[in-house]
Design a protein around this motif. Structure first.
Motif, PDB file in Angstrom:
ATOM      1  N   ARG A 226      13.376  -1.714   0.580  1.00 35.34           N
ATOM      2  CA  ARG A 226      12.904  -2.435  -0.660  1.00 35.34           C
ATOM      3  C   ARG A 226      12.363  -1.945  -1.738  1.00 35.34           C
ATOM      4  O   ARG A 226      12.756  -1.430  -3.259  1.00 35.34           O
ATOM      5  N   LEU A 227      11.810  -1.401  -1.503  1.00 33.11           N
ATOM      6  CA  LEU A 227       9.888  -1.531  -2.314  1.00 33.11           C
ATOM      7  C   LEU A 227      10.600   0.370  -2.180  1.00 33.11           C
ATOM      8  O   LEU A 227      10.114   0.867  -3.850  1.00 33.11           O
ATOM      9  N   ALA A 228      10.747   1.007  -2.073  1.00 33.97           N
ATOM     10  CA  ALA A 228      11.097   2.834  -2.322  1.00 33.97           C
ATOM     11  C   ALA A 228      12.661   2.556  -3.442  1.00 33.97           C
ATOM     12  O   ALA A 228      12.617   4.145  -4.346  1.00 33.97           O
ATOM     13  N   GLY A 229      13.211   2.024  -3.515  1.00 33.55           N
ATOM     14  CA  GLY A 229      14.390   1.732  -4.035  1.00 33.55           C
ATOM     15  C   GLY A 229      14.059   1.272  -5.674  1.00 33.55           C
ATOM     16  O   GLY A 229      15.106   0.862  -6.748  1.00 33.55           O
ATOM     17  N   ARG A 230      12.903   0.884  -6.119  1.00 34.29           N
ATOM     18  CA  ARG A 230      12.415  -0.182  -7.428  1.00 34.29           C
ATOM     19  C   ARG A 230      12.369   1.107  -7.747  1.00 34.29           C
ATOM     20  O   ARG A 230      11.914   2.198  -7.650  1.00 34.29           O
ATOM     21  N   ASP A 231      11.959   0.848  -9.754  1.00 35.37           N
ATOM     22  CA  ASP A 231      11.560   1.879 -10.759  1.00 35.37           C
ATOM     23  C   ASP A 231      10.138   1.531 -10.982  1.00 35.37           C
ATOM     24  O   ASP A 231       9.726   1.090 -10.868  1.00 35.37           O
ATOM     25  N   PRO A 232       9.570   2.597  -9.912  1.00 35.85           N
ATOM     26  CA  PRO A 232       7.851   2.985 -10.555  1.00 35.85           C
ATOM     27  C   PRO A 232       7.362   2.866 -12.149  1.00 35.85           C
ATOM     28  O   PRO A 232       6.670   2.242 -12.104  1.00 35.85           O
TER      29      PRO A 232
ATOM     30  N   GLY B 262      -1.018  -0.104 -11.249  1.00 36.89           N
ATOM     31  CA  GLY B 262      -1.446   1.140 -11.084  1.00 36.89           C
ATOM     32  C   GLY B 262      -1.043   0.649  -9.460  1.00 36.89           C
ATOM     33  O   GLY B 262      -0.102   1.541  -7.912  1.00 36.89           O
ATOM     34  N   ALA B 263      -1.352  -0.569  -8.743  1.00 34.57           N
ATOM     35  CA  ALA B 263      -0.923  -1.066  -7.242  1.00 34.57           C
ATOM     36  C   ALA B 263       0.825  -0.772  -7.283  1.00 34.57           C
ATOM     37  O   ALA B 263       1.009  -0.298  -6.136  1.00 34.57           O
ATOM     38  N   TYR B 264       1.733  -1.149  -8.199  1.00 29.67           N
ATOM     39  CA  TYR B 264       2.800  -1.578  -7.935  1.00 29.67           C
ATOM     40  C   TYR B 264       3.311   0.167  -7.619  1.00 29.67           C
ATOM     41  O   TYR B 264       3.857   0.147  -6.679  1.00 29.67           O
ATOM     42  N   ARG B 265       2.737   0.711  -8.245  1.00 29.73           N
ATOM     43  CA  ARG B 265       3.655   2.477  -8.799  1.00 29.73           C
ATOM     44  C   ARG B 265       2.949   3.012  -7.371  1.00 29.73           C
ATOM     45  O   ARG B 265       3.825   3.960  -6.850  1.00 29.73           O
ATOM     46  N   THR B 266       2.025   2.730  -6.295  1.00 31.46           N
ATOM     47  CA  THR B 266       1.208   3.614  -5.514  1.00 31.46           C
ATOM     48  C   THR B 266       1.914   2.469  -4.410  1.00 31.46           C
ATOM     49  O   THR B 266       2.831   3.589  -3.465  1.00 31.46           O
ATOM     50  N   GLU B 267       2.417   1.211  -4.330  1.00 33.91           N
ATOM     51  CA  GLU B 267       3.311   0.805  -3.040  1.00 33.91           C
ATOM     52  C   GLU B 267       4.583   1.769  -2.996  1.00 33.91           C
ATOM     53  O   GLU B 267       4.915   1.812  -2.318  1.00 33.91           O
ATOM     54  N   ILE B 268       5.478   1.397  -4.560  1.00 35.35           N
ATOM     55  CA  ILE B 268       6.431   2.903  -4.722  1.00 35.35           C
ATOM     56  C   ILE B 268       6.569   3.911  -3.821  1.00 35.35           C
ATOM     57  O   ILE B 268       7.029   4.269  -2.931  1.00 35.35           O
ATOM     58  N   LEU B 269       5.180   4.621  -3.921  1.00 35.37           N
ATOM     59  CA  LEU B 269       5.385   6.283  -3.804  1.00 35.37           C
ATOM     60  C   LEU B 269       4.880   6.128  -2.285  1.00 35.37           C
ATOM     61  O   LEU B 269       5.374   7.343  -1.866  1.00 35.37           O
ATOM     62  N   ASN B 270       4.074   5.350  -1.888  1.00 35.71           N
ATOM     63  CA  ASN B 270       3.524   5.115  -0.464  1.00 35.71           C
ATOM     64  C   ASN B 270       5.209   4.598   0.447  1.00 35.71           C
ATOM     65  O   ASN B 270       5.529   5.511   0.990  1.00 35.71           O
TER      66      ASN B 270
END
Length: 121
Positions: free
Chosen positions: A20-26, A37-45
């Motif tokens: 779910r997280l990896a499929g989001r658009d950063p 910043g936290a949103y994008r970091t969560e996705i990239l992690n």
């Protein structure tokens, strides 16, 4: 491989959370600047396989202290079985993320497929 009830809950829940997280658009518009910043970091992690520990989401309610201990032991057991790694991204001793190994992801997929064929998902 024999899994406890806790382990059998964690593996597919962590796998689903990662997907779910990896499929989001950063770069999704509308994310508050204070959270961006936290949103994008969560996705990239998540794309690197790191899943934030979110026990309340995985079990569907705020865990009791006994449940926290039970699941902490389950994380350690999954690690000992070579199915997951516990990771602390911030240098503290406390585990903040879980990373499924290839074997852990394969088993999570099997558990999810079995759940779907049984009509649970």
């Amino acid at each position: 491989m024999q899994l406890s009830t806790s382990e059998a809950l964690i593996l597919p829940a962590a796998f689903r959370a990662r997907q779910r997280l990896a499929g989001r658009d950063p770069w999704q518009p509308g994310i508050p600047r204070t959270r961006l910043g936290a949103y994008r970091t969560e996705i990239l992690n998540a794309r690197d396989g790191l899943i934030p520990l979110s026990l309340a989401d995985w079990i569907g309610h705020m865990p009791t202290q006994n449940e926290r201990v039970l699941y902490c032991r389950a994380y350690a057991s999954l690690e000992a079985k070579g199915l997951a790694e516990r990771v602390s991204l911030y240098g503290a001793r406390r585990t903040t993320h879980l990373k499924l190994t290839e074997q852990g992801e394969a088993l999570a997929r099997k558990l999810l497929a079995a759940d779907e064929t049984a009509g649970g998902g």
